[in-house]
Write an enzyme that holds these catalytic residues in place. Structure first.
Site, PDB file in Angstrom:
ATOM      1  N   ASP A  67       0.805  -1.225   0.000  1.00 48.61           N
ATOM      2  CA  ASP A  67       0.000   0.000   0.000  1.00 48.61           C
ATOM      3  C   ASP A  67       0.836   1.273   0.000  1.00 48.61           C
ATOM      4  O   ASP A  67       2.047   1.236   0.220  1.00 48.61           O
ATOM      5  CB  ASP A  67      -0.961  -0.007   1.204  1.00 48.61           C
ATOM      6  CG  ASP A  67      -0.323  -0.612   2.460  1.00 48.61           C
ATOM      7  OD1 ASP A  67       0.905  -0.550   2.597  1.00 48.61           O
ATOM      8  OD2 ASP A  67      -1.056  -1.148   3.298  1.00 48.61           O
ATOM      9  N   ASP A 136      -7.599  -2.674  14.337  1.00 51.12           N
ATOM     10  CA  ASP A 136      -8.998  -2.958  13.973  1.00 51.12           C
ATOM     11  C   ASP A 136      -9.126  -4.194  13.077  1.00 51.12           C
ATOM     12  O   ASP A 136     -10.175  -4.452  12.507  1.00 51.12           O
ATOM     13  CB  ASP A 136      -9.620  -1.735  13.276  1.00 51.12           C
ATOM     14  CG  ASP A 136      -8.922  -1.366  11.959  1.00 51.12           C
ATOM     15  OD1 ASP A 136      -7.975  -2.081  11.556  1.00 51.12           O
ATOM     16  OD2 ASP A 136      -9.334  -0.379  11.332  1.00 51.12           O
ATOM     17  N   HIS A 138      -7.365  -4.825  10.248  1.00 49.34           N
ATOM     18  CA  HIS A 138      -7.093  -4.681   8.815  1.00 49.34           C
ATOM     19  C   HIS A 138      -5.812  -5.392   8.403  1.00 49.34           C
ATOM     20  O   HIS A 138      -4.896  -5.577   9.209  1.00 49.34           O
ATOM     21  CB  HIS A 138      -7.088  -3.212   8.377  1.00 49.34           C
ATOM     22  CG  HIS A 138      -5.937  -2.385   8.878  1.00 49.34           C
ATOM     23  ND1 HIS A 138      -6.103  -1.156   9.484  1.00 49.34           N
ATOM     24  CD2 HIS A 138      -4.595  -2.586   8.851  1.00 49.34           C
ATOM     25  CE1 HIS A 138      -4.920  -0.654   9.791  1.00 49.34           C
ATOM     26  NE2 HIS A 138      -3.985  -1.501   9.422  1.00 49.34           N
ATOM     27  N   GLU A 143      -9.740  -1.986   5.353  1.00 50.41           N
ATOM     28  CA  GLU A 143     -10.370  -1.682   6.635  1.00 50.41           C
ATOM     29  C   GLU A 143     -11.626  -2.546   6.814  1.00 50.41           C
ATOM     30  O   GLU A 143     -12.138  -3.120   5.842  1.00 50.41           O
ATOM     31  CB  GLU A 143     -10.758  -0.196   6.671  1.00 50.41           C
ATOM     32  CG  GLU A 143      -9.554   0.764   6.646  1.00 50.41           C
ATOM     33  CD  GLU A 143      -8.831   0.859   7.994  1.00 50.41           C
ATOM     34  OE1 GLU A 143      -8.741  -0.149   8.718  1.00 50.41           O
ATOM     35  OE2 GLU A 143      -8.342   1.967   8.315  1.00 50.41           O
TER      36      GLU A 143
HETATM   37  C1  F6R Z   1       1.419  -1.649   6.133  1.00 48.23           C
HETATM   38  C2  F6R Z   1       0.079  -2.228   6.191  1.00 48.23           C
HETATM   39  C3  F6R Z   1      -0.708  -2.252   7.459  1.00 48.23           C
HETATM   40  C4  F6R Z   1       0.119  -2.483   8.716  1.00 48.23           C
HETATM   41  C5  F6R Z   1      -0.769  -2.402   9.948  1.00 48.23           C
HETATM   42  C6  F6R Z   1       0.016  -2.558  11.216  1.00 48.23           C
HETATM   43  O1  F6R Z   1       1.967  -1.747   4.835  1.00 48.23           O
HETATM   44  O2  F6R Z   1      -0.382  -2.671   5.205  1.00 48.23           O
HETATM   45  O3  F6R Z   1      -1.687  -3.256   7.379  1.00 48.23           O
HETATM   46  O4  F6R Z   1       0.747  -3.734   8.638  1.00 48.23           O
HETATM   47  O5  F6R Z   1      -1.426  -1.178   9.966  1.00 48.23           O
HETATM   48  O6  F6R Z   1       0.864  -1.461  11.386  1.00 48.23           O
HETATM   49  P1  F6R Z   1       2.016  -1.481  12.491  1.00 48.23           P
HETATM   50  O7  F6R Z   1       2.956  -2.555  12.065  1.00 48.23           O
HETATM   51  O8  F6R Z   1       2.658  -0.132  12.387  1.00 48.23           O
HETATM   52  O9  F6R Z   1       1.363  -1.752  13.771  1.00 48.23           O
END
Ligand code: F6R
Length: 260
Positions: A67, A136, A138, A143
């Site tokens: 992403d 959450d 995702h 989301e």
């Molecule tokens: C990042 C992504 C997100 C993160 C998730 C957890 O490329 O796709 O799904 O893996 O938001 O973020 P952290 O690791 O910062 O807790």
């Protein structure tokens, strides 16, 4: 889904790095799906160390990131282009032309997303996808309420995700509302998934994803449809799993031929 519980985040990151190194050794042209955020930092550090000290060779590897924020260019310090360069790419020998990250500055987002999907297909598909999990539930930036069949597209972040990611932005700077993300359908087509989860903050989301019903409200629960998904967790992240002991028992008693 295989659930692997390691004592610490460092041990879990080391195991994930070993799994990726084993793939790159057996298939030097491997296609890796990469994530950003705090979760894979230890993994990237260990892979960079393996490159430096043990000659782990990424020359023929191709990568696709999950992403990118809409509106952020590669030089923005909170962009995922910048993150990947700083935390991984500049420390290994993966040629820049083999790396792919959605273009946050695209002026035709649907076209950019279609091209991203077609580049993944042209590369032969993703061999191994690294995932973190949002508080959450995702994966990527899919989301809650995302279609379980979704492809790369624009998504709107929830206020919770924007708050979770605010520390990566400068003081007074707004976290973008929109992102381009690989879809859940895109992720489910990868050949192997490593879902990493560390810390107590992820325990509820992981319990819901691993032991709750499959639901678009917990996007990571869709990984139950993946035939080769491994969740690699530290103790704190695994603390709310009911079948904790069973997962440990399974891992300890894995037949030799199934081990790394
Ligand atoms: C990042 C992504 C997100 C993160 C998730 C957890 O490329 O796709 O799904 O893996 O938001 O973020 P952290 O690791 O910062 O807790």
């Amino acid at each position: 889904m295989e659930v692997i519980i390691e004592s610490t985040q460092e041990a879990a990151s080391l195991l994930a790095a070993k799994m990726i190194a084993a793939l790159v050794h057996s298939k030097p042209t491997a296609v890796l799906g990469l994530a950003t955020g705090s979760t894979p930092l230890g993994l990237y550090r260990e892979l960079a160390r393996m490159h430096r000290d043990e000659g782990l060779d990424f020359r023929q590897v191709t990568s696709f990131n999950l992403d990118e924020y809409v509106g952020l260019g590669p030089s923005h310090p909170a962009s995922y282009h910048h993150f990947m360069r700083e935390n991984f790419f500049q420390h290994i020998n993966l040629p820049a032309q083999n790396t792919h990250i959605p273009d946050g500055l695209s002026t035709d987002i649907p076209q950019t997303c279609e091209e991203y999907e077609s580049s993944i297909r042209q590369a032969g598909g993703i061999d191994l996808q690294i995932l973190g999990i949002g508080s959450d539930g995702h994966i990527g930036f899919n989301e809650p309420s995302s279609s379980l069949a979704s492809r790369t597209r624009i998504k709107t972040l929830t206020p919770r995700t924007r708050a979770d990611n605010a520390p990566f932005f400068g003081p007074g700077e707004e976290v973008p509302q929109h992102v381009i993300t690989m879809g859940i359908g895109t992720i489910l087509e990868t050949r192997q998934v490593l879902l990493l989860g560390f810390g107590e903050k992820k325990a509820d989301a992981l319990a819901a994803a691993i032991e709750g019903p499959i639901s678009p409200l917990v996007p990571a629960s869709a990984l139950h449809f993946h035939p080769r998904a491994h969740a690699i967790l530290d103790e704190a992240a695994a603390s709310k799993l009911q079948r904790n002991e069973y997962y440990r028992h399974v891992f300890t008693n894995k037949p030799l031929w199934q081990r790394l």
